[in-house]
Structures are given as C-alpha cells and as structure tokens.
Design a protein around this motif. Structure first.
Motif, short mmCIF file in Angstrom:
data_model
loop_
_atom_site.label_atom_id
_atom_site.label_comp_id
_atom_site.label_asym_id
_atom_site.label_seq_id
_atom_site.Cartn_x
_atom_site.Cartn_y
_atom_site.Cartn_z
N PHE A 185 61.61 35.94 62.19
CA PHE A 185 60.46 35.32 61.53
C PHE A 185 60.49 33.80 61.68
O PHE A 185 59.46 33.17 61.93
CB PHE A 185 60.45 35.72 60.05
N LEU A 208 52.37 28.83 59.67
CA LEU A 208 52.13 29.73 60.79
C LEU A 208 51.14 29.08 61.75
O LEU A 208 50.08 28.59 61.30
CB LEU A 208 51.55 31.07 60.32
N TRP A 214 52.75 34.69 68.98
CA TRP A 214 53.06 35.71 67.98
C TRP A 214 52.84 35.21 66.57
O TRP A 214 52.46 35.97 65.68
CB TRP A 214 54.49 36.20 68.17
N ARG A 217 49.34 35.79 65.68
CA ARG A 217 49.07 37.21 65.38
C ARG A 217 49.45 37.54 63.94
O ARG A 217 48.75 38.30 63.27
CB ARG A 217 49.85 38.09 66.37
N VAL A 218 50.56 36.98 63.48
CA VAL A 218 50.95 37.20 62.09
C VAL A 218 49.93 36.55 61.16
O VAL A 218 49.54 37.12 60.14
CB VAL A 218 52.36 36.62 61.83
N HIS A 219 49.47 35.36 61.53
CA HIS A 219 48.49 34.66 60.70
C HIS A 219 47.19 35.45 60.60
O HIS A 219 46.57 35.52 59.53
CB HIS A 219 48.23 33.26 61.26
N ARG A 221 46.85 38.66 60.76
CA ARG A 221 47.10 39.77 59.84
C ARG A 221 47.10 39.30 58.39
O ARG A 221 46.57 39.97 57.50
CB ARG A 221 48.45 40.43 60.17
N ALA A 281 54.23 37.68 54.35
CA ALA A 281 54.11 37.25 55.74
C ALA A 281 55.26 37.78 56.58
O ALA A 281 55.07 38.15 57.75
CB ALA A 281 54.06 35.72 55.81
N LYS A 282 56.46 37.86 56.01
CA LYS A 282 57.61 38.41 56.74
C LYS A 282 57.39 39.89 57.05
O LYS A 282 57.75 40.36 58.14
CB LYS A 282 58.89 38.21 55.93
N LEU A 284 54.45 41.35 57.38
CA LEU A 284 53.40 41.40 58.40
C LEU A 284 53.94 41.01 59.77
O LEU A 284 53.48 41.53 60.80
CB LEU A 284 52.24 40.47 58.00
N PHE A 285 54.92 40.13 59.80
CA PHE A 285 55.58 39.76 61.06
C PHE A 285 56.25 40.98 61.69
O PHE A 285 56.10 41.25 62.89
CB PHE A 285 56.60 38.66 60.80
N ALA A 288 53.65 43.25 63.06
CA ALA A 288 53.05 42.72 64.28
C ALA A 288 53.93 43.03 65.49
O ALA A 288 53.44 43.44 66.55
CB ALA A 288 52.83 41.22 64.15
#
Length: 394
Positions: A185, A208, A214, A217-219, A221, A281-282, A284-285, A288
């Motif tokens: 992450f 982010l 990548w 992409r997390v952002h 989500r 966020a972790k 979702l990472f 992803a």
C-alpha cells in the motif's frame, strides 16, 4: 475432421483470400512468416521460418494465401536481418512489437465447461478494456492496434518506438505491472511531511494519486464508495461500511462524516481526513490488486520471437476473420457478427450437425439440432471449423 469437410473449408478459405486484399503488418519484409495447412488427421503441421520473399516474392501476399489456402496464418512479432534463416540464432534479431494476448477461456472466474463461447468473448472484451486502460493511461502508448484473434480473444500490438528494442526482462516488468504487481500500500501512496500545530516532529500527509497508475485505481474505488454512501440514508450507509473487515460502528460513522464534510479533500486524494479512511483505502488497495489487473497471457508478451496471427486472415478453428478494430468502434464490436467473412454470407449449404446445442451467431441465439440440415454458409463454416458439424453432399 473428415476429408470432405477439410477440402470444403480449404477451398472456401482460398476463395476468401483471393478477394481479401491483405497487405501484412509494418516492416513485413523483416518478419518471419508461418502457416498451418489443412492436413489430414488430428495433428497439425506448422510451416515456419519463411521470409517475405517466400510468401510474397512471386507476386503478393494475397497470391500466396489464395494458392496455399492455409488453415492458420502467422507473422512474427520480432524483426530480423534474415527472417528466413532456419535457426533462431541465425536470424539476427533487431526489434519486436510488444504484443498482448487475452484468451477468453483463461480469464479468472470463467469456466469453459459452463460458460458459452459468446459469454466468454464478452468477458474477454471487458478484460481488453482493462488492458487498454493500462497501455494508454499508465504507459501512454499511442501506436497500437487492437485485433480480435478470430478465436478465443483479442490481441494488442504496440509499436511505439520506445518499446521495439525492449528485452525479455523489461517486457516481463510490464507484464507484472499489468497483471497486478507485487507491491505494498505504501508504494502507491504519496507521503510528505507536514509541519504545524506546534508539534516537535512533523506529521505525515498521505495522498493517493489521481492521475494514473495503481494509486489512481485505488482512488477511483474509494471515491465510488464515498459517492455511494453519500447517496444512501444514514442507516444504510453505516450498514454498507460495516461490510468492510474491521469497520465497526465508530469507524463507519467517521467515514460517513468524512464523506460529507471532507469530500473535496478526498476527491483530491487526501487520505488523512480520518484514520478510518486510511483503513478502508488499504482494503480497497488489496481488492484493486486482485480484481483490476489485466489477465494477459504472459509468455506472449515476453517472447521477442513470438508468432502472432495475421490480421485479416481466417482462424481455422472458427472460420472467423482475425479482425482489426478501430479504437472508437470497440464498444460496439460483436465478434460473432462483425468478424463473419462477407464471402460466406448470402447462400446455404448442407451440413450434418454432430454437436448440437445452443448457439449464438450473427446477432441471433438459437439451438442447433443434430442431423443433416441446410444452414447459412457462414454458420456452416463456423460449426465445421469448431468441430460441431461435417460437410455432406449437396
């Protein structure tokens, strides 16, 4: 495949090639050429180590294809000083296109035994769009061709100057990035020291990126989740957030308040509006990495000598055209309609169906019954090439 079926397909493939107008890829004279003929028996024989002089020296590529009537046709991704040399070590490698291959029956979650051919191809186009997001968005490639393989999926040929001389190791790094890299992450978060509040040690601001990679992409989500819970009634929003591991009532409430009170900061990528946001966020990472990678066939991309199907040729396992697709036409492209050769439309032939069942073809869904029957030639060729029917006398 019996002799009557094989000879019928071979002849009709030759008829297609006589009117095809195929010219070949860029730098065609620097590539190795290969083809698989219609041979008797269950095995196949690859004729390769041919140069452009071998396939077009006596006239044109179309002349060669119409004469040989091949079942499959290939050219190399690699470019060589002597492409017709019989040993790879003697060809003199100079450069290679960066080629990506997506096969419908190799996609995660796709069971070839339980999923129809048409549904697999639909899933494969979704994977293709994910791949193009990487190639165009993350890498900024511009000189690329998208091609329906005629069979199980799609190919992408990248010919930007910066990729042609990449070696296997460098191509492997691209593969790892596209498939889902082995990263943490912290690797996708921008961190900077922020002084203030009279603290002896500066705080860390975690952000982010929103412009690619990548992290973006997390952002995306995260913002999808933020927008979702902002539109839900309070209890439904809290219940939705509690679906995440280790998110209880307190964290759910904090995230919901942040989604409302700190929306602009979140949209800019700032994660430190609340520790609970970082926790989600972790998660979702991790999702992803598991879900957003493009499931490409790794050996195709890393092999600098790979043979790949010739755009415009026919796929011997389907009778469909290996079809180049304009980028803005991709969303509407239907391989089981748009890749049908026009030469095979407009008249009927008789076949004996040996593998009956549901079929989706040329914009229609129907059941093909067992036994002898008259069908549109395009459908008949499709069924025979896929081993579901054989040719009978008219």
């Amino acid at each position: 495949m019996d002799e009557r079926t094989r000879e019928y397909l071979r002849g009709r493939f030759g008829d297609y090639y006589r009117r095809s107008g195929i010219e070949g890829p860029p730098a065609a004279n620097e590539r190795e050429w290969g083809h698989i003929p219609f041979t008797a028996g269950s095995g196949t024989t690859m004729v390769r180590h041919q140069s452009w002089l071998d396939v077009a020296g006596g006239g044109s590529l179309v002349d060669f294809l119409a004469r040989e009537q091949p079942r499959h046709v290939y050219h190399s991704a690699g470019r060589y000083r002597d492409p017709g040399a019989s040993r790879m070590s003697e060809k003199g490698w100079r450069a290679a296109d960066l080629v990506f291959d997506l096969d419908a029956d190799h996609l995660p979650g796709v069971d070839p035994e339980a999923t129809s051919y048409a549904d697999m191809l639909r899933e494969c186009k979704n994977a293709l769009l994910d791949l193009l997001d990487f190639l165009e968005g993350d890498f900024g490639f511009e000189d690329l061709d998208v091609v329906f393989s005629g069979g199980r999926g799609y190919h992408v040929h990248v010919r930007d100057e910066g990729v042609l001389e990449l070696g296997r190791d460098q191509r492997d790094e691209i593969v790892e990035y596209v498939r889902g890299p082995d990263i943490e992450f912290a690797d996708v978060v921008d961190t900077e020291a922020v002084a203030g509040m009279g603290l002896k040690n500066p705080a860390q601001k975690r952000t982010l990126p929103t412009d690619g990679g990548w992290g973006a992409r997390v952002h995306r989500r995260l913002m999808d989740l933020v927008d979702e819970i902002r539109d839900l009634p309070e209890e439904e929003a809290l219940e939705r957030l509690r679906e995440f591991p280790r998110v209880g009532e307190g964290k759910a409430g904090a995230i919901r308040r942040a989604a409302s009170d700190n929306y602009d900061e979140l949209a800019a990528g700032n994660l430190d509006v609340h520790p609970a946001v970082v926790s989600v966020a972790k998660i979702l990472f991790e999702r992803a990495l598991d879900e957003d990678g493009a499931p490409i066939d790794e050996p195709v991309t890393t092999d600098i000598n790979r043979l790949i199907r010739l755009p415009g040729s026919l796929h011997g396992g389907s009778g469909l055209v290996v079809t180049p697709i304009e980028r803005d036409a991709l969303d509407d492209f239907d391989p089981l309609a748009d890749a049908i050769p026009e030469q095979f439309r407009g008249h009927e032939i008789r076949v004996a169906v040996t593998d009956p069942g549901p079929t989706e073809f040329d914009g229609d869904t129907f059941t093909v019954a067992e036994g002898e029957r008259s069908v549109q030639e395009a459908l008949g060729v499709f069924l025979m090439a896929r081993g579901r029917a054989r040719k009978v006398a008219e």
